[in-house]
Design a protein around this motif. Sequence first.
Motif: not given
Length: 215
Positions: A10, A12-13, A115-116, A118-119, A122-123, A126
């Motif tokens: 991942h 963004a982690t 960004r992290a 948001w990622e 998003r996950r 999903e």
Amino acid sequence: MTLAYAADRHPATPAIADVMTRLGLKMNFAKDEEIFCQDEEADLIYLVVSGAVRTTRLLSDGRRQVGAFYYPGDLVGLETGALHRFSAEALSDAALLVVKRSSLQAFAGDGEIDRAIWEATRRELERAQEHLLVLGRKTACEKVASFLMDLAERDSQAEAIALPMGRQDMADYLGLTIETVSRMLTQLQGASVVEFDGCRRFRVKRWDALERLAE
């Protein structure tokens, strides 16, 4: 699995992990211990360091729905509202980093942190969409195959893949009875698609067959 390995999966982690390592508190939870409960104020965010976590929701008639499973590197407790819609418990002995949402939001001006977050959000979306597809449009065998495929893809280099959850957890996640889950696992093993080493470890013997069933 180490946090560093999870970060490789991942991208963004690392930004979140860095902030939570500096600001957060490491907490250890025993198997089945509650981390937070449904309808509780969502003022904390958790990062799984080791072990695994499940989220659950009790329905008004007492039935239980498992919402998701989380592994090292995953964020738990991200909510769009003020309250947790699900409870969370440790599937096994687990360690998590915990930080107040307000402390994390204090870094909102940092583009990498934005960004992290948001990622991670998003996950979560999903994850919910995939779960909806599994629950609504797949047969019992396809549901179980999809579940095993997801675990196998997370740890594709391992000789044997860990199954940290029990049959009841799988059943409550997939919307099946525990008897149906056990029967489907037996069918998949009988067809030499997977091979179980006890109840909590398995090997994929025919990737092509498992992928076809999981599609």
